[in-house]
Design a protein around this motif. Structure first.
Motif, PDB file in Angstrom:
ATOM      1  N   ARG A 143      -2.822  -1.307  18.290  1.00 45.31           N
ATOM      2  CA  ARG A 143      -1.959  -1.596  17.137  1.00 45.31           C
ATOM      3  C   ARG A 143      -2.477  -0.885  15.886  1.00 45.31           C
ATOM      4  N   LEU A 144      -3.792  -0.829  15.722  1.00 44.95           N
ATOM      5  CA  LEU A 144      -4.377  -0.137  14.573  1.00 44.95           C
ATOM      6  C   LEU A 144      -4.061   1.353  14.630  1.00 44.95           C
ATOM      7  N   ALA A 145      -4.180   1.950  15.807  1.00 47.95           N
ATOM      8  CA  ALA A 145      -3.874   3.383  15.939  1.00 47.95           C
ATOM      9  C   ALA A 145      -2.407   3.656  15.621  1.00 47.95           C
ATOM     10  N   GLU A 146      -1.516   2.798  16.099  1.00 45.79           N
ATOM     11  CA  GLU A 146      -0.085   2.968  15.810  1.00 45.79           C
ATOM     12  C   GLU A 146       0.191   2.797  14.318  1.00 45.79           C
ATOM     13  N   ALA A 147      -0.455   1.819  13.696  1.00 47.26           N
ATOM     14  CA  ALA A 147      -0.243   1.580  12.267  1.00 47.26           C
ATOM     15  C   ALA A 147      -0.749   2.754  11.439  1.00 47.26           C
ATOM     16  N   LYS A 148      -1.917   3.298  11.813  1.00 47.55           N
ATOM     17  CA  LYS A 148      -2.439   4.454  11.086  1.00 47.55           C
ATOM     18  C   LYS A 148      -1.539   5.672  11.263  1.00 47.55           C
ATOM     19  N   LYS A 149      -1.000   5.840  12.456  1.00 51.08           N
ATOM     20  CA  LYS A 149      -0.098   6.972  12.707  1.00 51.08           C
ATOM     21  C   LYS A 149       1.161   6.845  11.862  1.00 51.08           C
ATOM     22  N   ALA A 150       1.715   5.641  11.789  1.00 54.78           N
ATOM     23  CA  ALA A 150       2.927   5.427  10.985  1.00 54.78           C
ATOM     24  C   ALA A 150       2.624   5.584   9.495  1.00 54.78           C
ATOM     25  N   TYR A 151       1.451   5.172   9.066  1.00 54.70           N
ATOM     26  CA  TYR A 151       1.073   5.253   7.654  1.00 54.70           C
ATOM     27  C   TYR A 151       0.821   6.698   7.231  1.00 54.70           C
ATOM     28  N   ALA A 152       0.279   7.497   8.123  1.00 51.26           N
ATOM     29  CA  ALA A 152       0.047   8.924   7.888  1.00 51.26           C
ATOM     30  C   ALA A 152      -0.700   9.176   6.584  1.00 51.26           C
ATOM     31  N   ASN A 153      -1.817   8.462   6.404  1.00 56.45           N
ATOM     32  CA  ASN A 153      -2.648   8.616   5.208  1.00 56.45           C
ATOM     33  C   ASN A 153      -1.864   8.441   3.911  1.00 56.45           C
ATOM     34  N   GLY A 154      -0.911   7.555   3.910  1.00 53.64           N
ATOM     35  CA  GLY A 154      -0.166   7.252   2.687  1.00 53.64           C
ATOM     36  C   GLY A 154       0.988   8.190   2.398  1.00 53.64           C
ATOM     37  N   GLU A 155       1.273   9.115   3.324  1.00 53.18           N
ATOM     38  CA  GLU A 155       2.374  10.062   3.113  1.00 53.18           C
ATOM     39  C   GLU A 155       3.272  10.145   4.346  1.00 53.18           C
ATOM     40  N   PRO A 156       3.890   9.037   4.742  1.00 56.92           N
ATOM     41  CA  PRO A 156       4.799   9.112   5.892  1.00 56.92           C
ATOM     42  C   PRO A 156       6.065   9.868   5.504  1.00 56.92           C
ATOM     43  N   GLU A 157       6.747  10.382   6.517  1.00 53.98           N
ATOM     44  CA  GLU A 157       7.994  11.114   6.246  1.00 53.98           C
ATOM     45  C   GLU A 157       9.041  10.153   5.724  1.00 53.98           C
ATOM     46  N   LYS A 158       9.878  10.655   4.831  1.00 52.48           N
ATOM     47  CA  LYS A 158      10.952   9.828   4.276  1.00 52.48           C
ATOM     48  C   LYS A 158      12.031   9.664   5.328  1.00 52.48           C
ATOM     49  N   GLN A 159      12.637   8.472   5.330  1.00 51.64           N
ATOM     50  CA  GLN A 159      13.675   8.153   6.308  1.00 51.64           C
ATOM     51  C   GLN A 159      14.980   7.875   5.595  1.00 51.64           C
ATOM     52  N   GLY A 160      16.052   8.458   6.065  1.00 52.76           N
ATOM     53  CA  GLY A 160      17.401   8.164   5.586  1.00 52.76           C
ATOM     54  C   GLY A 160      17.542   8.179   4.082  1.00 52.76           C
ATOM     55  N   ILE A 161      17.869   7.032   3.521  1.00 51.71           N
ATOM     56  CA  ILE A 161      18.181   6.896   2.102  1.00 51.71           C
ATOM     57  C   ILE A 161      16.943   7.037   1.215  1.00 51.71           C
ATOM     58  N   GLU A 162      15.759   7.014   1.813  1.00 55.24           N
ATOM     59  CA  GLU A 162      14.529   7.077   1.023  1.00 55.24           C
ATOM     60  C   GLU A 162      14.393   8.379   0.243  1.00 55.24           C
ATOM     61  N   SER A 163      15.067   9.446   0.696  1.00 60.67           N
ATOM     62  CA  SER A 163      14.996  10.703  -0.064  1.00 60.67           C
ATOM     63  C   SER A 163      15.720  10.564  -1.401  1.00 60.67           C
ATOM     64  N   ARG A 164      16.698   9.669  -1.460  1.00 58.74           N
ATOM     65  CA  ARG A 164      17.421   9.430  -2.710  1.00 58.74           C
ATOM     66  C   ARG A 164      16.915   8.197  -3.446  1.00 58.74           C
ATOM     67  N   ASN A 165      16.278   7.286  -2.732  1.00 57.41           N
ATOM     68  CA  ASN A 165      15.797   6.037  -3.335  1.00 57.41           C
ATOM     69  C   ASN A 165      14.275   5.977  -3.170  1.00 57.41           C
ATOM     70  N   TYR A 166      13.570   6.479  -4.159  1.00 58.97           N
ATOM     71  CA  TYR A 166      12.122   6.606  -4.084  1.00 58.97           C
ATOM     72  C   TYR A 166      11.425   5.241  -4.023  1.00 58.97           C
ATOM     73  N   GLN A 167      11.999   4.230  -4.673  1.00 58.09           N
ATOM     74  CA  GLN A 167      11.380   2.892  -4.657  1.00 58.09           C
ATOM     75  C   GLN A 167      11.372   2.313  -3.248  1.00 58.09           C
ATOM     76  N   ARG A 168      12.426   2.544  -2.498  1.00 64.14           N
ATOM     77  CA  ARG A 168      12.478   2.066  -1.119  1.00 64.14           C
ATOM     78  C   ARG A 168      11.372   2.730  -0.298  1.00 64.14           C
ATOM     79  N   TYR A 169      11.130   4.014  -0.550  1.00 67.18           N
ATOM     80  CA  TYR A 169      10.057   4.734   0.128  1.00 67.18           C
ATOM     81  C   TYR A 169       8.696   4.122  -0.234  1.00 67.18           C
ATOM     82  N   LEU A 170       8.486   3.853  -1.523  1.00 64.40           N
ATOM     83  CA  LEU A 170       7.220   3.266  -1.959  1.00 64.40           C
ATOM     84  C   LEU A 170       7.002   1.883  -1.347  1.00 64.40           C
TER      85      LEU A 170
END
Length: 169
Positions: free
Chosen positions: A112-139
């Protein structure tokens, strides 16, 4: 016009009828038992209960378990009162089972830790869907991912502490 005038006896009898309808028998306490029978209360030396209504709900009585002797070849069941000791072989078997369970939990927690770190990507995960237009949702998602990594790290550390408490193999 015809008026109704109740008789004097009805006026006197009505409160008595109401009071007797609401009256409760006297209740006597005999240790952990209660009775409303004055003769039984006198025989047992019960005390009269004062005050409001008493409601008693009897619970179920636990069934007595017969003492079973341990079968040949099977270890004796461990007492739960903590006063008696468990034989060494049974305790080693329990410790071994506990270690195996903790090691399996540690493997799952590390995954679970490895999966969580992979998803977190050192604090810079890829933006998904509406997150490119809604930065707060990404944060917000990044903060959730970081919290998941922290939880997973704490889980792994806690399981490792428990394994250390069991001592070396």
């Amino acid at each position: 016009m015809h008026r109704f005038f109740p008789s004097a006896s009805l006026i006197v009898a009505l409160p008595l009828l109401i009071a007797s309808a609401h009256a409760q028998d006297r209740i006597y306490r005999c240790g952990n038992e209660y009775t409303n029978n004055p003769q039984v209360a006198k025989q047992k030396g019960c005390t009269l209960m004062d005050g409001g209504n008493i409601t008693i709900i009897e619970g179920t009585k636990p069934a007595a378990k017969p003492a079973a002797a341990p079968t040949a070849g099977a270890p004796a069941a461990a007492p739960r009162n903590g006063g008696e000791r468990v034989d060494n072989a049974a305790q080693r078997a329990r410790d071994s089972d506990a270690r195996a369970i903790l090691e399996a939990e540690l493997r799952k927690a590390e995954e679970r830790l490895a999966e969580a770190k992979k998803a977190y990507a050192n604090g810079e995960p890829e933006k998904q869907g509406i997150e490119s237009r809604n930065y707060q949702r990404y944060l917000d998602r990044v903060a959730e991912l970081k919290a998941a990594v922290t939880r997973a790290e704490n889980d792994v550390a806690g399981i490792k502490r428990e394994l250390d408490r069991l001592g070396p193999r």
